[in-house]
Write an enzyme that holds these catalytic residues in place. Structure first.
Site, PDB file in Angstrom:
ATOM      1  N   ASP A   1     -22.201   0.705  11.324  1.00 21.29           N
ATOM      2  CA  ASP A   1     -20.919   0.515  11.016  1.00 21.29           C
ATOM      3  C   ASP A   1     -19.932   0.440  12.046  1.00 21.29           C
ATOM      4  OD1 ASP A   1     -22.086   1.578   8.772  1.00 21.29           O
ATOM      5  OD2 ASP A   1     -20.836   3.398   8.330  1.00 21.29           O
TER       6      ASP A   1
ATOM      7  N   GLU B   1     -19.069   4.578   0.387  1.00 20.07           N
ATOM      8  CA  GLU B   1     -19.037   4.877   1.673  1.00 20.07           C
ATOM      9  C   GLU B   1     -17.778   3.924   2.469  1.00 20.07           C
ATOM     10  OE1 GLU B   1     -23.609   6.032   2.855  1.00 20.07           O
ATOM     11  OE2 GLU B   1     -22.921   3.680   3.065  1.00 20.07           O
TER      12      GLU B   1
HETATM   13  C1  FRU Z   1     -22.737   3.589   6.117  1.00 19.32           C
HETATM   14  C2  FRU Z   1     -23.134   4.948   6.366  1.00 19.32           C
HETATM   15  C3  FRU Z   1     -21.861   5.987   6.599  1.00 19.32           C
HETATM   16  C4  FRU Z   1     -22.301   7.079   7.624  1.00 19.32           C
HETATM   17  C5  FRU Z   1     -23.008   6.029   8.443  1.00 19.32           C
HETATM   18  C6  FRU Z   1     -24.124   6.993   9.222  1.00 19.32           C
HETATM   19  O1  FRU Z   1     -23.402   2.475   6.600  1.00 19.32           O
HETATM   20  O2  FRU Z   1     -24.081   5.522   5.710  1.00 19.32           O
HETATM   21  O3  FRU Z   1     -21.617   6.314   5.372  1.00 19.32           O
HETATM   22  O4  FRU Z   1     -21.132   7.548   8.031  1.00 19.32           O
HETATM   23  O5  FRU Z   1     -23.325   5.151   7.772  1.00 19.32           O
HETATM   24  O6  FRU Z   1     -24.786   6.049  10.258  1.00 19.32           O
END
Ligand code: FRU
Length: 702
Positions: free
Chosen positions: A48, A248
């Protein structure tokens, strides 16, 4: 002696790193598949985008990063900056997993950054405005923290860190972290799935707002704060629209509607799995509404009630007092004299997913009930027959069937579940025929019943995951906007990958890239406030060599020859009528080989009014069984009857922007060579007024 594989790769890794460290950037960014104008880290895993913030002419991009390898792990915040959103410079890791490279005690999951101009947090020193990052701490083990707070194994909690050098180095707030330790009541038990705070300053109420996800509940919770340390719960929102997986990376922001005075708020949400129809894995949806400083409320037009497509003609919804016989249905066996059921029946697990009050539920006297329900006959008038179905999965015993000329031509069943979901029959080849629908229950054992509701005639397929998709492709996730831009400017970046196969894409020594930054706007399209996106940044400076091809008519194929390796292609053509019987498509095939044995096809389907991106033969598709697919996004032709597509092609990605940017499809591809041979194709007739403009996009790593 043969070393075990794990040790061999460890040793190789040790050998490889000094070599890498001395390699010049130029060599590093020339590997097969390496994005030439998309951000990717020199090496290692990325997911992300985090903490996007614009300040003093510099765009900061932080991102989920594994400093120790090219799969997910040791989550830290990597860091890169740019002055034009095109050329990026990678910096040392901003927030490194605690304990790395040894035993990790805390990882830094996704979050955001704000510039605390008024030093509300008190972290500022000598007049320097602190930057504050709010992120999710993930604790792999139970522990007592420096703040004295006790956290459990695998707990996710919200923490902050600050920087006094404009985001280059960071100090965690150990005296108080985590600042939000557990989810609010009554959701305390969700502490394992509580993450991804996105923070911004709300001018009107002079408070910080943080939007955080209760991932498994498909809820967001909104907190407010005066100092970024003490947070108060303000409201919650959800579930709504697509809920196929976890929610998310939520964020909310204002945008003016149609460039006018009216301002709407937009909620962006990552969903994994359960992305757009036809994709597998991760997707990004949005909901338009309002925000008053406390609560987000959705516009009714932006919410989908789980019903069928808008153009549906209802054949039977099983509402009302009449028996089946009174509706003209013929009944046999135990269904003689029966009526639709009011939901769940005695002794049955809860039945969900039907609409209104009633449905067909053949659990009348439990699973032992048998019989047939046969509809009045009708003419097949539309391309699809859509219906909700649940219950037993045996196609021979508990089924809904379509009969034409006394033949069973289609049949469907449930999936041994009391939850109804949409199925549809493509009956375009049967249009005009006389038909009847039959619901049968010949089974008496476990799952010996069927549930049916909402039989609809429509020219669109009904699907369960109806939502407002920000991108209809498989590789657009965890989208986030920049803080610090002028109020009506919203530039976002997404992770150009998918949790379905993210860890096994064939790139090395890095894994994953970001999409091009995109500028969002809110426009009324088809009577609805819709997000549109276009590439952001200084494209003019990056592209050169504009070639234009014009063809009054294209029939079958038209070769355009060898083009550059990284391209921006604009394709405009007239829409045309299509008979429902044959495929009527127009588009461009971008091949890595002169014989087009490996190609990605991007185009428009005139009969369904969809743009598409087909990567089934795009190159290496072997690493995941769902990767070789075609993706579709709805796009009506413009008012003047033309269709336009803007295509950004890099060495391992294709981003398609249709129309005004209301339909986009982002996909990764892994062709065996960085070469582009292209040709236009037109199937099911002639496509006219074709104009193609091709520009080369410069490599931004020079
Ligand atoms: C989304 C996610 C988030 C989390 C991150 C962990 O892609 O699953 O929810 O914070 O990646 O790397």
């Amino acid at each position: 002696m043969k070393l075990p594989l794990s040790i061999t790769s460890l040793l190789l890794g040790m050998l490889a790193s000094p070599v890498l460290a001395t390699a010049t950037r130029r060599e590093t960014y020339k590997e097969l598949y390496r994005p030439q104008y998309h951000f990717s880290p020199a090496k290692n895993w990325l997911n992300d985008p985090n903490g996007l913030v614009y300040h003093d002419g510099v765009y900061h991009l932080y991102y989920q990063y594994n400093p120790g390898g090219s799969t997910w792990g040791a989550m830290s915040w990597g860091h890169a900056t740019s002055r034009d959103l095109m050329h990026w410079t990678e910096h040392p890791v901003a927030l490194q997993a605690q304990g790395f490279p040894g035993n990790i005690t805390e990882m830094f999951f996704s979050g955001t950054v704000v510039v605390d101009e008024e030093n509300t947090s008190g972290f500022g020193r000598r007049g320097k405005a602190p930057w504050v990052a709010m992120y999710t701490s993930y604790y792999p083990t139970e522990q007592v923290l420096q703040s004295g707070k006790h956290v459990r194994k695998d707990q996710q909690a919200q923490s902050i860190a600050y920087s006094l050098d404009k985001g280059m180095t960071w100090t965690t707030y150990d005296a108080g972290n985590p600042v939000i330790a557990i989810p609010p009541a009554p959701y305390e038990d969700q502490y394992l799935e509580f993450r991804d705070p996105s923070v911004f300053w709300h001018k009107e109420t002079r408070r910080w707002i943080s939007v955080i996800s209760l991932a498994k509940l498909h809820k967001i919770v909104i907190y407010t704060s005066r100092d970024l340390k003490q947070w108060d719960l303000a409201s919650e929102f959800g579930p709504a629209n697509a809920v196929g997986g976890v929610w998310e990376c939520p964020s909310i922001f204002p945008l003016s509607l149609d460039n006018g005075k009216k301002v709407k708020w937009v909620l962006l949400l990552g969903l994994n799995p359960g992305g757009p129809p036809g994709t597998v894995g991760s997707g990004s949806q949005y909901i338009v509404g309002d925000f008053d400083g406390t609560a987000f409320t959705a516009d009714p037009e932006s919410i989908h009630d789980g019903g069928g497509p808008d153009d549906s003609v209802v054949f039977e919804d099983f509402e009302g007092d009449e028996s089946f016989a009174a509706r003209g249905w013929r009944t046999t066996g135990n269904f003689t004299g029966a009526s639709p059921a009011k939901g769940t029946l005695a002794g049955q697990n809860p039945v969900t997913g039907f609409l209104g009050e009633q449905l067909v539920n053949t659990f009348l006297d439990g699973d032992a009930t048998t019989g047939t329900l046969a509809s009045p006959s009708f003419n097949i008038s539309h391309k699809y027959i859509n219906f909700l179905v649940g219950g037993g999965s045996n196609l021979n015993e508990t089924a809904i069937r379509l009969n034409v000329d006394r033949q069973i031509v289609r049949s469907s069943a449930g999936s041994d579940s009391e939850s109804l979901s949409w199925q549809s029959w493509d009956v375009s080849a049967l249009q005009g025929k006389r038909a009847g629908i039959e619901i049968i229950d010949n089974a008496t054992g476990g799952w010996g019943h069927i549930n049916v509701d909402q039989i609809l005639f429509s020219n669109t397929r009904a699907t369960d995951n109806v939502a407002n998709w920000l991108d209809w492709g498989p590789d657009f996730y965890a989208v986030l906007g920049f803080n610090g831009l002028p109020r009506d400017e919203r530039t976002v970046i997404a992770w150009m990958n998918n949790w379905q196969y993210g860890a096994v894409i064939p790139t090395d020594p890095w894994r994953s890239a970001m999409t091009v930054p995109r500028k969002l706007a809110l426009k009324t399209i088809g009577g609805k406030a819709s997000l549109v996106s276009e590439p952001a940044g200084e494209w003019k400076a990056l592209t050169h060599g504009g070639r234009v091809f014009s063809f009054p008519r294209v029939e079958n194929v038209r070769d355009l020859g060898r083009l550059g390796k990284t391209l921006e292609i604009t394709l405009t053509f007239s829409s045309r009528q299509a008979s429902s019987a044959e495929k009527a498509e127009f588009g461009i095939a971008l091949a890595a080989t002169r014989d087009h044995s490996q190609e990605t096809r991007v185009g428009y389907d005139f009969s369904t009014h969809q743009i598409f991106s087909d990567r089934t033969r795009s190159g290496d598709v072997s690493f995941d069984s769902t990767f070789a697919s075609t993706y579709y996004a709805p796009l009506a032709p413009a008012a003047d009857g033309t269709v336009s597509l803007r295509i950004l092609l890099d060495w391992s990605s294709v981003e398609v922007f249709g129309g005004q940017g209301e339909a986009t499809i982002t996909s990764q591809i892994f062709p065996s060579k960085n070469a582009v041979y292209s040709r236009l194709f037109s199937t099911g007739g002639v496509t006219s007024d074709v104009r193609v403009r091709v520009r080369e996009v410069r490599d931004t790593w020079r």
